[in-house]
Scaffold this motif. Structure first.
Motif, PDB file in Angstrom:
ATOM      1  N   VAL A 142      -8.297  -3.274   6.888  1.00  0.00           N
ATOM      2  CA  VAL A 142      -8.025  -4.587   6.300  1.00  0.00           C
ATOM      3  C   VAL A 142      -6.804  -4.516   5.388  1.00  0.00           C
ATOM      4  O   VAL A 142      -5.908  -5.374   5.448  1.00  0.00           O
ATOM      5  N   PHE A 143      -6.723  -3.488   4.591  1.00  0.00           N
ATOM      6  CA  PHE A 143      -5.594  -3.337   3.674  1.00  0.00           C
ATOM      7  C   PHE A 143      -4.325  -2.931   4.425  1.00  0.00           C
ATOM      8  O   PHE A 143      -3.223  -3.357   4.062  1.00  0.00           O
ATOM      9  N   ASP A 144      -4.488  -2.165   5.485  1.00  0.00           N
ATOM     10  CA  ASP A 144      -3.339  -1.861   6.338  1.00  0.00           C
ATOM     11  C   ASP A 144      -2.780  -3.148   6.942  1.00  0.00           C
ATOM     12  O   ASP A 144      -1.562  -3.302   7.087  1.00  0.00           O
ATOM     13  N   GLY A 145      -3.671  -4.068   7.279  1.00  0.00           N
ATOM     14  CA  GLY A 145      -3.231  -5.351   7.811  1.00  0.00           C
ATOM     15  C   GLY A 145      -2.436  -6.161   6.796  1.00  0.00           C
ATOM     16  O   GLY A 145      -1.432  -6.799   7.145  1.00  0.00           O
ATOM     17  N   PHE A 146      -2.874  -6.135   5.542  1.00  0.00           N
ATOM     18  CA  PHE A 146      -2.124  -6.811   4.483  1.00  0.00           C
ATOM     19  C   PHE A 146      -0.730  -6.207   4.343  1.00  0.00           C
ATOM     20  O   PHE A 146       0.265  -6.925   4.212  1.00  0.00           O
ATOM     21  N   ARG A 147      -0.666  -4.873   4.381  1.00  0.00           N
ATOM     22  CA  ARG A 147       0.633  -4.206   4.251  1.00  0.00           C
ATOM     23  C   ARG A 147       1.557  -4.568   5.407  1.00  0.00           C
ATOM     24  O   ARG A 147       2.746  -4.841   5.203  1.00  0.00           O
ATOM     25  N   ALA A 148       1.021  -4.557   6.617  1.00  0.00           N
ATOM     26  CA  ALA A 148       1.838  -4.883   7.784  1.00  0.00           C
ATOM     27  C   ALA A 148       2.333  -6.330   7.713  1.00  0.00           C
ATOM     28  O   ALA A 148       3.498  -6.606   8.017  1.00  0.00           O
ATOM     29  N   ALA A 149       1.457  -7.242   7.293  1.00  0.00           N
ATOM     30  CA  ALA A 149       1.842  -8.655   7.204  1.00  0.00           C
ATOM     31  C   ALA A 149       2.877  -8.875   6.117  1.00  0.00           C
ATOM     32  O   ALA A 149       3.816  -9.670   6.283  1.00  0.00           O
ATOM     33  N   LEU A 150       2.734  -8.160   5.004  1.00  0.00           N
ATOM     34  CA  LEU A 150       3.704  -8.299   3.916  1.00  0.00           C
ATOM     35  C   LEU A 150       5.080  -7.791   4.350  1.00  0.00           C
ATOM     36  O   LEU A 150       6.103  -8.440   4.103  1.00  0.00           O
ATOM     37  N   GLY A 188       4.039 -15.326  -6.227  1.00  0.00           N
ATOM     38  CA  GLY A 188       4.135 -14.143  -5.390  1.00  0.00           C
ATOM     39  C   GLY A 188       5.562 -13.820  -4.998  1.00  0.00           C
ATOM     40  O   GLY A 188       5.989 -12.651  -5.037  1.00  0.00           O
ATOM     41  N   MET A 189       6.337 -14.836  -4.657  1.00  0.00           N
ATOM     42  CA  MET A 189       7.702 -14.614  -4.199  1.00  0.00           C
ATOM     43  C   MET A 189       8.648 -14.253  -5.330  1.00  0.00           C
ATOM     44  O   MET A 189       9.750 -13.741  -5.086  1.00  0.00           O
ATOM     45  N   MET A 190       8.251 -14.488  -6.575  1.00  0.00           N
ATOM     46  CA  MET A 190       9.068 -14.053  -7.717  1.00  0.00           C
ATOM     47  C   MET A 190       9.111 -12.542  -7.835  1.00  0.00           C
ATOM     48  O   MET A 190      10.059 -11.974  -8.374  1.00  0.00           O
ATOM     49  N   GLY A 191       8.075 -11.899  -7.367  1.00  0.00           N
ATOM     50  CA  GLY A 191       7.943 -10.462  -7.555  1.00  0.00           C
ATOM     51  C   GLY A 191       8.641  -9.654  -6.480  1.00  0.00           C
ATOM     52  O   GLY A 191       9.225 -10.180  -5.521  1.00  0.00           O
ATOM     53  N   SER A 192       8.550  -8.356  -6.627  1.00  0.00           N
ATOM     54  CA  SER A 192       9.188  -7.405  -5.721  1.00  0.00           C
ATOM     55  C   SER A 192       8.331  -7.179  -4.476  1.00  0.00           C
ATOM     56  O   SER A 192       7.118  -6.985  -4.577  1.00  0.00           O
ATOM     57  N   ALA A 193       8.970  -7.161  -3.302  1.00  0.00           N
ATOM     58  CA  ALA A 193       8.250  -6.847  -2.073  1.00  0.00           C
ATOM     59  C   ALA A 193       7.694  -5.429  -2.130  1.00  0.00           C
ATOM     60  O   ALA A 193       6.572  -5.162  -1.685  1.00  0.00           O
ATOM     61  N   LYS A 194       8.444  -4.512  -2.709  1.00  0.00           N
ATOM     62  CA  LYS A 194       7.998  -3.117  -2.818  1.00  0.00           C
ATOM     63  C   LYS A 194       6.780  -3.006  -3.727  1.00  0.00           C
ATOM     64  O   LYS A 194       5.808  -2.311  -3.413  1.00  0.00           O
ATOM     65  N   ALA A 195       6.835  -3.683  -4.868  1.00  0.00           N
ATOM     66  CA  ALA A 195       5.693  -3.649  -5.787  1.00  0.00           C
ATOM     67  C   ALA A 195       4.474  -4.294  -5.148  1.00  0.00           C
ATOM     68  O   ALA A 195       3.348  -3.796  -5.291  1.00  0.00           O
ATOM     69  N   GLY A 196       4.675  -5.414  -4.465  1.00  0.00           N
ATOM     70  CA  GLY A 196       3.561  -6.070  -3.789  1.00  0.00           C
ATOM     71  C   GLY A 196       2.932  -5.178  -2.737  1.00  0.00           C
ATOM     72  O   GLY A 196       1.695  -5.110  -2.611  1.00  0.00           O
ATOM     73  N   TYR A 197       3.764  -4.484  -1.990  1.00  0.00           N
ATOM     74  CA  TYR A 197       3.289  -3.572  -0.946  1.00  0.00           C
ATOM     75  C   TYR A 197       2.498  -2.420  -1.559  1.00  0.00           C
ATOM     76  O   TYR A 197       1.387  -2.106  -1.123  1.00  0.00           O
ATOM     77  N   GLU A 198       3.056  -1.787  -2.578  1.00  0.00           N
ATOM     78  CA  GLU A 198       2.417  -0.612  -3.170  1.00  0.00           C
ATOM     79  C   GLU A 198       1.194  -0.964  -4.003  1.00  0.00           C
ATOM     80  O   GLU A 198       0.261  -0.158  -4.137  1.00  0.00           O
ATOM     81  N   CYS A 199       1.170  -2.173  -4.548  1.00  0.00           N
ATOM     82  CA  CYS A 199       0.016  -2.591  -5.353  1.00  0.00           C
ATOM     83  C   CYS A 199      -1.232  -2.758  -4.493  1.00  0.00           C
ATOM     84  O   CYS A 199      -2.352  -2.672  -5.001  1.00  0.00           O
ATOM     85  N   ILE A 200      -1.061  -2.978  -3.192  1.00  0.00           N
ATOM     86  CA  ILE A 200      -2.231  -3.077  -2.308  1.00  0.00           C
ATOM     87  C   ILE A 200      -3.033  -1.783  -2.357  1.00  0.00           C
ATOM     88  O   ILE A 200      -4.264  -1.796  -2.420  1.00  0.00           O
ATOM     89  N   LYS A 201      -2.346  -0.658  -2.336  1.00  0.00           N
ATOM     90  CA  LYS A 201      -3.031   0.636  -2.474  1.00  0.00           C
ATOM     91  C   LYS A 201      -3.674   0.752  -3.848  1.00  0.00           C
ATOM     92  O   LYS A 201      -4.816   1.229  -3.978  1.00  0.00           O
ATOM     93  N   ALA A 202      -2.949   0.308  -4.882  1.00  0.00           N
ATOM     94  CA  ALA A 202      -3.460   0.420  -6.250  1.00  0.00           C
ATOM     95  C   ALA A 202      -4.761  -0.344  -6.420  1.00  0.00           C
ATOM     96  O   ALA A 202      -5.720   0.166  -7.019  1.00  0.00           O
TER      97      ALA A 202
END
Length: 293
Positions: A142-150, A188-202
């Motif tokens: 499920v979280f891999d899916g979020f990462r792929a979609a992001l 959401g779009m104000m923030g960094s794509a990298k931070a959004g991606y890595e925060c999913i793991k966090a």
């Protein structure tokens, strides 16, 4: 705009409203949002005489889009830097979703006298991902899916989440708020794509079990059984069992984004806890079924 500089040089944006000698309430937002997600609560508690503070997590909102530090230890360290800079003492820390994890880690490690109470709202602790020690968790796929979609189309993902499960707008008869959807997307779009991606793991893989065990202050755990983002059964009941002074308040059919859809319910319950009406020296479970409009 107001910023503090963290130990590693990151610039963290924050809001600080109200009398500086009033008891502070510090708000911690969810993924991938910002301090703006707490507008309703900040205005409400400001009106009740509190000092209200909220920050944009690093990589989110108006804070620096740092390359590193998009994990819970650094998030908690940033909060420690903020509370030290503002000299916040006897504070109530309130976290929603990912912000609840941030609160758990910060409060468990906070300096004596900094924290009076905490509130975890539809929060990610103890741990979200399914693993041997957490068989009821959410599958990693499920979280891999979020990462792929992001990575593929962040703008679309950030429309799909608030339009559907976050606010429960996918439920039959739901009263959809276009304003909430657009505001979620904006943050959401104000923030960094990298931070959004890595925060999913966090938020999905960090285990807060030992943090919860270490917390000595009263904690109110608020969660809805109809939360489609952070499943209830694998979160709130397990969290309150690990806390020394925990109170569980369960709603039946509110969405994950209940602070925005039903602030009149959530704000009143938090205020009662903050004022000591439901602090509870021992663990207590309260099931609340609100009357839905």
């Amino acid at each position: 705009m107001t910023y503090i500089t963290t130990k590693d040089g990151a610039q963290i944006f924050y809001k600080d409203w109200g009398p500086k000698d009033a008891q502070p309430i510090v708000f911690h937002h969810g993924w991938p949002l910002s301090a703006d997600d707490w507008d309703n609560q900040m205005l409400f508690f400001l009106g009740e005489g509190y000092r209200v503070v909220a920050h944009d997590r690093r990589g989110h909102g108006r804070s620096n889009q740092t390359s590193d530090g998009n994990e819970m230890d650094t998030y908690a360290s940033d909060v420690a830097d903020l509370t030290a800079k503002l000299d916040l003492r006897d504070a109530i820390h309130i976290g929603h979703s990912t912000g609840g994890g941030e609160v758990a880690r910060y409060v468990a490690r906070s300096e004596p006298g900094r924290v009076a109470k905490a509130v975890l709202i539809d929060a990610v602790p103890p741990v979200m991902v399914r693993k041997e020690s957490n068989p009821g968790g959410t599958p990693i796929e499920v979280f891999d899916g979020f990462r792929a979609a992001l990575a593929a189309n962040r703008a679309q993902l950030y429309l799909d989440i608030p339009t559907g499960p976050f606010y429960g707008f996918n439920r039959p008869g739901a009263k959809v708020s276009e304003g909430l959807i657009r505001n979620w997307w904006r943050q959401g779009m104000m923030g960094s794509a990298k931070a959004g991606y890595e925060c999913i793991k966090a938020f999905s893989e960090t285990d807060f079990t030992e943090d919860l065990k270490a917390i000595d202050v009263p904690v109110l755990v608020i969660h809805s059984e109809d939360d489609q983002i952070v499943p209830y059964a694998d979160s709130a009941p397990l969290t309150v069992e690990l806390l020394k002074h925990g109170t569980l308040k369960t709603y039946k059919d509110l969405p994950h984004g209940l602070c925005q859809t039903h602030p009149e319910i959530v704000n009143a319950d938090i205020l009662a806890f903050v004022r000591g009406e439901q602090a509870g020296a021992d663990p207590e479970v309260l099931t609340i079924t609100p009357v839905m409009a």
